[in-house]
Write a protein that holds these residues in place. Structure first.
Motif, PDB file in Angstrom:
ATOM      1  N   ARG A 140      -3.990   7.713  -0.468  1.00 14.30           N
ATOM      2  CA  ARG A 140      -4.313   8.356   0.815  1.00 14.30           C
ATOM      3  C   ARG A 140      -5.629   9.127   0.717  1.00 14.30           C
ATOM      4  O   ARG A 140      -6.485   9.015   1.600  1.00 14.30           O
ATOM      5  CB  ARG A 140      -3.171   9.276   1.225  1.00 14.30           C
ATOM      6  CG  ARG A 140      -3.320   9.835   2.612  1.00 14.30           C
ATOM      7  CD  ARG A 140      -2.063  10.569   3.022  1.00 14.30           C
ATOM      8  NE  ARG A 140      -2.471  11.805   3.637  1.00 14.30           N
ATOM      9  CZ  ARG A 140      -1.820  12.928   3.591  1.00 14.30           C
ATOM     10  NH1 ARG A 140      -0.682  12.985   2.926  1.00 14.30           N
ATOM     11  NH2 ARG A 140      -2.262  13.993   4.196  1.00 14.30           N
ATOM     12  N   ASN A 141      -5.795   9.898  -0.354  1.00 14.18           N
ATOM     13  CA  ASN A 141      -7.034  10.663  -0.537  1.00 14.18           C
ATOM     14  C   ASN A 141      -8.245   9.734  -0.719  1.00 14.18           C
ATOM     15  O   ASN A 141      -9.318  10.000  -0.177  1.00 14.18           O
ATOM     16  CB  ASN A 141      -6.916  11.630  -1.717  1.00 14.18           C
ATOM     17  CG  ASN A 141      -5.992  12.792  -1.411  1.00 14.18           C
ATOM     18  OD1 ASN A 141      -5.771  13.132  -0.251  1.00 14.18           O
ATOM     19  ND2 ASN A 141      -5.445  13.397  -2.450  1.00 14.18           N
ATOM     20  N   ASP A 142      -8.048   8.652  -1.479  1.00 12.25           N
ATOM     21  CA  ASP A 142      -9.126   7.662  -1.645  1.00 12.25           C
ATOM     22  C   ASP A 142      -9.492   7.036  -0.307  1.00 12.25           C
ATOM     23  O   ASP A 142     -10.673   6.831  -0.001  1.00 12.25           O
ATOM     24  CB  ASP A 142      -8.721   6.571  -2.645  1.00 12.25           C
ATOM     25  CG  ASP A 142      -8.673   7.070  -4.087  1.00 12.25           C
ATOM     26  OD1 ASP A 142      -9.170   8.189  -4.336  1.00 12.25           O
ATOM     27  OD2 ASP A 142      -8.145   6.332  -4.949  1.00 12.25           O
ATOM     28  N   ALA A 143      -8.487   6.743   0.501  1.00 14.59           N
ATOM     29  CA  ALA A 143      -8.732   6.154   1.819  1.00 14.59           C
ATOM     30  C   ALA A 143      -9.500   7.140   2.708  1.00 14.59           C
ATOM     31  O   ALA A 143     -10.423   6.746   3.424  1.00 14.59           O
ATOM     32  CB  ALA A 143      -7.415   5.751   2.478  1.00 14.59           C
ATOM     33  N   LYS A 144      -9.124   8.415   2.635  1.00 13.51           N
ATOM     34  CA  LYS A 144      -9.851   9.435   3.407  1.00 13.51           C
ATOM     35  C   LYS A 144     -11.305   9.512   2.951  1.00 13.51           C
ATOM     36  O   LYS A 144     -12.218   9.579   3.775  1.00 13.51           O
ATOM     37  CB  LYS A 144      -9.198  10.810   3.236  1.00 13.51           C
ATOM     38  CG  LYS A 144      -8.019  11.052   4.104  1.00 13.51           C
ATOM     39  CD  LYS A 144      -7.517  12.485   3.911  1.00 13.51           C
ATOM     40  CE  LYS A 144      -6.300  12.774   4.744  1.00 13.51           C
ATOM     41  NZ  LYS A 144      -5.815  14.150   4.556  1.00 13.51           N
ATOM     42  N   ASP A 145     -11.518   9.504   1.633  1.00 12.00           N
ATOM     43  CA  ASP A 145     -12.886   9.549   1.091  1.00 12.00           C
ATOM     44  C   ASP A 145     -13.680   8.324   1.533  1.00 12.00           C
ATOM     45  O   ASP A 145     -14.838   8.438   1.939  1.00 12.00           O
ATOM     46  CB  ASP A 145     -12.857   9.642  -0.441  1.00 12.00           C
ATOM     47  CG  ASP A 145     -12.351  10.984  -0.944  1.00 12.00           C
ATOM     48  OD1 ASP A 145     -12.288  11.942  -0.145  1.00 12.00           O
ATOM     49  OD2 ASP A 145     -12.022  11.066  -2.146  1.00 12.00           O
ATOM     50  N   ASP A 146     -13.036   7.145   1.445  1.00 12.90           N
ATOM     51  CA  ASP A 146     -13.703   5.908   1.866  1.00 12.90           C
ATOM     52  C   ASP A 146     -14.063   5.965   3.351  1.00 12.90           C
ATOM     53  O   ASP A 146     -15.162   5.574   3.749  1.00 12.90           O
ATOM     54  CB  ASP A 146     -12.825   4.685   1.592  1.00 12.90           C
ATOM     55  CG  ASP A 146     -12.726   4.359   0.100  1.00 12.90           C
ATOM     56  OD1 ASP A 146     -13.505   4.929  -0.685  1.00 12.90           O
ATOM     57  OD2 ASP A 146     -11.855   3.535  -0.264  1.00 12.90           O
ATOM     58  N   ALA A 147     -13.142   6.458   4.160  1.00 12.19           N
ATOM     59  CA  ALA A 147     -13.395   6.566   5.603  1.00 12.19           C
ATOM     60  C   ALA A 147     -14.534   7.551   5.865  1.00 12.19           C
ATOM     61  O   ALA A 147     -15.410   7.289   6.690  1.00 12.19           O
ATOM     62  CB  ALA A 147     -12.129   7.002   6.335  1.00 12.19           C
ATOM     63  N   SER A 148     -14.530   8.653   5.147  1.00 14.55           N
ATOM     64  CA  SER A 148     -15.596   9.649   5.306  1.00 14.55           C
ATOM     65  C   SER A 148     -16.944   9.064   4.903  1.00 14.55           C
ATOM     66  O   SER A 148     -17.949   9.252   5.601  1.00 14.55           O
ATOM     67  CB  SER A 148     -15.273  10.877   4.450  1.00 14.55           C
ATOM     68  OG  SER A 148     -16.318  11.810   4.515  1.00 14.55           O
ATOM     69  N   ASP A 149     -16.956   8.329   3.778  1.00 16.29           N
ATOM     70  CA  ASP A 149     -18.198   7.671   3.337  1.00 16.29           C
ATOM     71  C   ASP A 149     -18.665   6.645   4.360  1.00 16.29           C
ATOM     72  O   ASP A 149     -19.859   6.529   4.645  1.00 16.29           O
ATOM     73  CB  ASP A 149     -17.997   6.992   1.972  1.00 16.29           C
ATOM     74  CG  ASP A 149     -17.849   7.982   0.833  1.00 16.29           C
ATOM     75  OD1 ASP A 149     -18.168   9.175   1.030  1.00 16.29           O
ATOM     76  OD2 ASP A 149     -17.406   7.555  -0.247  1.00 16.29           O
TER      77      ASP A 149
END
Length: 188
Positions: free
Chosen positions: A49-58
């Motif tokens: 979930r955190n990786d997905a949030k980071d990817d979305a933010s990037d």
């Protein structure tokens, strides 16, 4: 027999108790393993979930940068196209002004006022007649015909070491240089 029965019951009870204790131990171990698996799964899900949030933010950041770059490119392309159109219009108007005998006469008179000493006016054949008539009263200037000059004329001084150009392309470039900063302000 009763002793035997009592012994069998005792053995049976102890066996059942041992089995129950062993079952509790196995159940406890299974519960610990299940808890560890659930905990690991939750940690993995949180990481995903955190990786997905980071990817979305990037992705959002890259999209914003791409939009910003596209915006800058668009402004630059519009500025370039508008500058080209205005320079073309400027060249046409300068050429038109240099085709006007009265305008050229004013330029020549102004050049003569600014120049002291001998000089040479270089121009095309069509303009040469006008210049010869203008310079008839001033013998310190000569007129030379050079068809490669195009529109306008060039004044050469000091035996050709110093040259002032009043040709269409040169005047257009100079005017364009002075107009570009103002044009850039208008565009932005």
């Amino acid at each position: 027999m009763e002793d035997l029965q009592s012994l069998l019951e005792k053995i049976n009870r102890e066996g059942v108790e041992k089995a129950e204790a062993k079952a509790k131990e196995i159940l406890s171990q299974a519960q610990e393993k299940a808890d560890a698996i659930v905990k690991a799964a939750r940690e993995e899900a949180l990481k995903i979930r955190n990786d997905a949030k980071d990817d979305a933010s990037d992705y959002v950041k890259r999209a914003e940068e791409t939009i910003s770059q596209a915006s800058r490119d668009t402004v630059l392309n519009v500025e370039k196209a508008l500058s080209a159109k205005l320079e073309k219009l400027l060249v046409a108007n300068v050429e038109k002004a240099l085709a006007d005998e009265e305008c050229v006469t004013q330029l020549v008179k102004r050049a003569i006022e600014e120049i002291s000493g001998k000089g040479e006016f270089v121009c095309g054949e069509k303009l040469a007649k006008t210049l010869v008539a203008l310079l008839a009263e001033n013998p310190s200037f000569t007129v030379t015909i050079d068809e490669s000059i195009g529109s306008g004329f060039t004044v050469r001084l000091d035996a050709g070491r110093l040259e002032h150009s009043y040709r269409g392309e040169v005047l257009s470039l100079e005017l364009a240089k002075r107009l570009r900063p103002e044009l850039a302000k208008l565009i932005k």
